[in-house]
Scaffold this motif. Structure first.
Motif, PDB file in Angstrom:
ATOM      1  N   LYS A  43       0.817  -1.216   0.000  1.00 47.27           N
ATOM      2  CA  LYS A  43       0.000   0.000   0.000  1.00 47.27           C
ATOM      3  C   LYS A  43       0.847   1.262   0.000  1.00 47.27           C
ATOM      4  O   LYS A  43       0.525   2.240  -0.669  1.00 47.27           O
ATOM      5  CB  LYS A  43      -0.981  -0.005   1.192  1.00 47.27           C
ATOM      6  N   THR A  44       1.978   1.244   0.720  1.00 48.43           N
ATOM      7  CA  THR A  44       2.844   2.415   0.727  1.00 48.43           C
ATOM      8  C   THR A  44       3.472   2.625  -0.648  1.00 48.43           C
ATOM      9  O   THR A  44       3.624   3.755  -1.104  1.00 48.43           O
ATOM     10  CB  THR A  44       3.923   2.285   1.809  1.00 48.43           C
ATOM     11  N   LEU A  47       1.113   4.403  -2.749  1.00 51.73           N
ATOM     12  CA  LEU A  47       1.079   5.818  -2.391  1.00 51.73           C
ATOM     13  C   LEU A  47       2.273   6.559  -2.996  1.00 51.73           C
ATOM     14  O   LEU A  47       2.144   7.679  -3.494  1.00 51.73           O
ATOM     15  CB  LEU A  47       1.091   5.957  -0.861  1.00 51.73           C
ATOM     16  N   ARG A  48       3.440   5.896  -2.964  1.00 54.31           N
ATOM     17  CA  ARG A  48       4.640   6.527  -3.531  1.00 54.31           C
ATOM     18  C   ARG A  48       4.524   6.651  -5.048  1.00 54.31           C
ATOM     19  O   ARG A  48       5.063   7.590  -5.639  1.00 54.31           O
ATOM     20  CB  ARG A  48       5.897   5.751  -3.136  1.00 54.31           C
ATOM     21  N   THR A  80       1.916  15.100   0.038  1.00 53.45           N
ATOM     22  CA  THR A  80       1.962  13.924   0.892  1.00 53.45           C
ATOM     23  C   THR A  80       2.148  14.319   2.348  1.00 53.45           C
ATOM     24  O   THR A  80       2.904  15.238   2.644  1.00 53.45           O
ATOM     25  CB  THR A  80       3.145  13.016   0.471  1.00 53.45           C
ATOM     26  N   GLN A  83       4.752   9.525   6.939  1.00 53.67           N
ATOM     27  CA  GLN A  83       4.516   8.793   8.181  1.00 53.67           C
ATOM     28  C   GLN A  83       5.283   9.399   9.357  1.00 53.67           C
ATOM     29  O   GLN A  83       4.766   9.517  10.448  1.00 53.67           O
ATOM     30  CB  GLN A  83       4.923   7.334   7.984  1.00 53.67           C
ATOM     31  N   ASP A 159       0.224   8.834   4.579  1.00 57.85           N
ATOM     32  CA  ASP A 159       0.867   7.540   4.787  1.00 57.85           C
ATOM     33  C   ASP A 159       0.865   7.201   6.276  1.00 57.85           C
ATOM     34  O   ASP A 159       1.685   7.719   7.021  1.00 57.85           O
ATOM     35  CB  ASP A 159       2.300   7.594   4.247  1.00 57.85           C
ATOM     36  N   GLU A 160      -0.033   6.351   6.698  1.00 59.56           N
ATOM     37  CA  GLU A 160      -0.150   5.947   8.100  1.00 59.56           C
ATOM     38  C   GLU A 160       0.007   7.154   9.024  1.00 59.56           C
ATOM     39  O   GLU A 160       0.856   7.155   9.910  1.00 59.56           O
ATOM     40  CB  GLU A 160       0.943   4.916   8.449  1.00 59.56           C
ATOM     41  N   VAL A 191      -3.524   5.781   3.622  1.00 53.26           N
ATOM     42  CA  VAL A 191      -2.949   4.435   3.762  1.00 53.26           C
ATOM     43  C   VAL A 191      -2.884   4.061   5.230  1.00 53.26           C
ATOM     44  O   VAL A 191      -2.410   4.842   6.052  1.00 53.26           O
ATOM     45  CB  VAL A 191      -1.533   4.404   3.148  1.00 53.26           C
TER      46      VAL A 191
END
Lengths: 367, 313
Positions: A43-44, A47-48, A80, A83, A159-160, A191
């Motif tokens: 999933k990351t 996102l990237r 973005t 995290q 991201d998380e 994510v």
């Protein structure tokens, strides 16, 4: 407006590792779209790819009707929230938030006005002159969000974002994120590995496993009607049973033979023919416990078992019930007079009952 | 002793304010050896050099008995001022070239796979295993008019026939950069290793191009490494005398050569001491101003890292 953001047949490998396998997702304008899955599910990486930090091996990325697959991160109207927040440690909170507008060449007076407004929205105005190492995790999180949103991206990738916060703060930040989303109306791609976060925020969730999308749907669809065994067990608790369709009752219901338990009635959503090997999923909260054998009830299945473990959880109690050597997870909500009533206890012989519509059937294709 | 005493004792030990006193003792006893070392091998000799600068010279090459200000005034005459200026600009040039080379190298090494990092660092350090003078002599061979470098450059037409690489300022700068480069790379690599490279992605995400992200985020992020590298190169460069002596020509004399000449050939120790004092002040005064002026604003250990760097000299 539909399909504001789209990934079409995206594939990505790192050396031997095939981390994203032919993924297609599409998010509508202004919605919160979550990618939910265990760590290492890819999933990351997705996102990237959306942010432009990775290029897919094949497939394309579409944003607002344009193919952005080959655009570098600084050329995309995408921002973005990392995290670890990735706030610039040598700059004040103010300068961190002003970074994007200044890079874009905005006039300093306008920068001042906008940064002031942004910090006001997340209640960080009082901390504008501090440095990132002088504020708390939740505050960093809020700064990271407005630092991204001040650029008015078409898409905000998170991201998380709550992974580093403790439970109370996480719950607070969930509400805060929801509020910020309402204020800006930006499309969020979120994510997370935490189903509660995904459930509470999202309009749509894509559940991922091992680089593939297992199911896309609203939180309710995914919980109530999981498409695969993985989704059923990853989202919430469930009991999974291997079964064979032993007979068709009518256009809606069938008889299923659960190995070791016997024959029961279940809703035949996918119109399985007799003889199909299927998996049944029954959520723990759908069971009811009876001390004595209940008189045959309308459309209910029941079976006798023995309580082997009890976990009192305040609002509810979780029972592990053994039936013919199988352990079934049963969850009972407490009612008003929990302490006044006689509660089932260890080694009690009890009956558990469930409605035939409470059974979700999954084809036995993938684990 | 009654039981109440025995129970009271452990709690009084844990809560007693005495650890402050004991901690101070520990601190002093741990620091004492290095303090004594600094005192006897740095402070005392420095004070002696400072004192000798104000002594008269005697004809036999020793130190006279009376005091004078003449030698120190002599240092500020026109001839010395020229050499002083030359020393400062050469040192700045060498430091600037070293930093320009060391920053990309430090960045690159820190971005490599763990497997290769130690090998690359080894390559940076290997030249230091050979004696400094021998390496300078090796450069004499390389830069010689008939040496491999010049003949190659002339034959492909990069430099004209009448340009020479040895016994001039170019040679001094090339060899100085070579000698100091390892020392510049190491602190920059160390700072780069601690740098959080996701910050560069964040900057790119916020719209900065690669070069702007590098300048606005990476360079400030490794600032301490750059400052350390600057000091580690600049200060020895100010005092260097072997390199201009061996590869320099006429008009390549630096302050270090003057000090060496006065101390060894001339046996005029007060004059050598006077030049040393002036050189030391040239380094120390801007430095102290920097540490106490610029350092005060920073709450963190910025100033500390810089003083650490000085003490390593």
């Amino acid at each position: 407006m539909s399909d504001f953001f789209e990934l079409v047949n995206v594939d990505k490998s790192f050396g031997e590792h095939h981390v994203v396998k032919d993924v297609c997702i599409s998010a509508k304008c202004g919605e919160v779209f979550s990618l939910l899955g265990p760590s290492g599910c890819g999933k990351t990486t997705i996102l990237r790819i959306a942010g432009g930090f990775e290029t897919p091996d094949s497939g394309s990325v579409w944003l607002d009707g344009k193919d952005v697959t080959a655009l570098s991160p600084n050329k995309r109207k995408v921002n973005t929230v990392f995290q670890n927040y990735a706030l610039f440690p040598h700059m004040t909170i103010w300068d961190n938030v002003a970074f994007g507008p200044r890079i874009a060449g905005m006039k300093e007076a306008e920068v001042k006005k906008q940064v002031g407004e942004m910090l006001e929205i997340v209640r960080m105005s009082a901390h504008a002159d501090k440095r990132p190492d002088q504020i708390s995790g939740g505050q960093k999180q809020r700064v990271a969000i407005v630092r991204a949103l001040i650029n008015y991206p078409k898409l905000l990738l998170l991201d998380e974002p709550l992974a580093a916060l403790d439970l109370k703060l996480r719950q607070y930040m969930l509400l805060e994120l929801d509020r910020i989303h309402d204020v800006f109306g930006t499309t969020f791609i979120y994510v997370t590995h935490d189903q509660n976060e995904a459930m509470s925020l999202s309009d749509h969730i894509a559940v991922m496993n091992d680089g593939r999308i297992e199911q896309v749907g609203t939180p309710a669809e995914i919980y109530e009607n999981p498409a695969t065994k993985f989704v059923a067990s990853f989202i919430g608790d469930t009991n999974l049973f291997d079964a064979t369709v032993s007979g068709i009752i009518d256009s809606e219901y069938m008889r299923v033979d659960i190995a070791g338990l016997g024959e029961f009635c279940a809703f035949n959503e996918h119109k399985f023919p007799a003889g199909s090997k299927i998996t049944l999923s029954i959520r723990p909260e759908r069971f009811r416990i009876f001390a004595d054998k209940p008189s045959p009830m309308d459309r209910q299945n029941f079976i006798k078992g023995k309580i082997i473990d009890i976990i009192y959880q305040g609002a509810q109690t979780r029972y592990w019930v053994e039936v013919n050597g199988m352990r079934i997870n049963v969850l009972q909500q407490h009612n008003r007079c929990y302490l006044d009533q006689k509660q089932p206890t260890w080694n009690d012989e009890i009956w558990i009952a469930w409605h035939r519509d409470d059974v979700t059937t999954l084809p036995k294709t993938r684990d | 002793m009654n039981p109440a005493d025995t129970t009271a004792k452990p709690s009084s030990l844990t809560h007693a304010p005495s650890p402050i006193g004991r901690g101070k003792f520990c601190e002093v006893s741990l620091t004492l050896p290095s303090l004594l070392w600094l005192l006897f091998f740095f402070a005392v000799p420095a004070a002696m050099v400072f004192a000798i600068a104000f002594k008269t010279a005697d004809s036999s090459g020793g130190i006279g008995s009376s005091w004078t200000l003449e030698t120190i005034v002599e240092v500020f005459n026109f001839n010395y001022a020229r050499i002083m200026w030359r020393t400062v600009w050469v040192s700045f040039a060498v430091t600037a070239i070293c930093l320009l080379l060391a920053v990309p190298v430090g960045y690159w090494i820190s971005r490599q796979d763990k497997k290769y990092k130690n090998w690359l660092l080894l390559l940076v350090v290997i030249p230091l295993w050979t004696n400094f003078l021998i390496r300078i002599f090796a450069w004499r061979l390389l830069l010689h008019p008939d040496g491999i470098i010049r003949t190659a450059l002339v034959s492909i037409g990069i430099i004209p026939e009448d340009v020479f690489l040895l016994n001039n300022m170019t040679a001094v700068i090339i060899v100085s950069v070579y000698t100091h480069l390892s020392f510049a790379i190491l602190p920059i690599y160390a700072a780069s290793e601690r740098f959080d490279f996701s910050l560069l992605e964040a900057a790119r995400d916020l719209g900065a191009g690669r070069f702007r992200a590098f300048c606005l985020i990476y360079l400030p992020g490794i600032k301490r490494g750059i400052i350390t590298a600057f000091l580690i190169v600049f200060i020895p460069a100010l005092g260097s005398y072997a390199i201009p002596d061996l590869v320099g020509g006429i008009d390549c004399e630096l302050l270090g050569n003057k000090i060496a000449f006065r101390a060894m050939a001339n046996r005029n120790l007060p004059e050598a001491a006077a030049i040393s004092v002036v050189l030391a002040c040239m380094i120390a005064i801007p430095f102290i101003a920097f540490v106490f002026g610029g350092g005060r604003k920073r709450a963190d250990g910025g100033a500390r890292a810089e003083t650490e760097a000085i003490s390593r000299q």
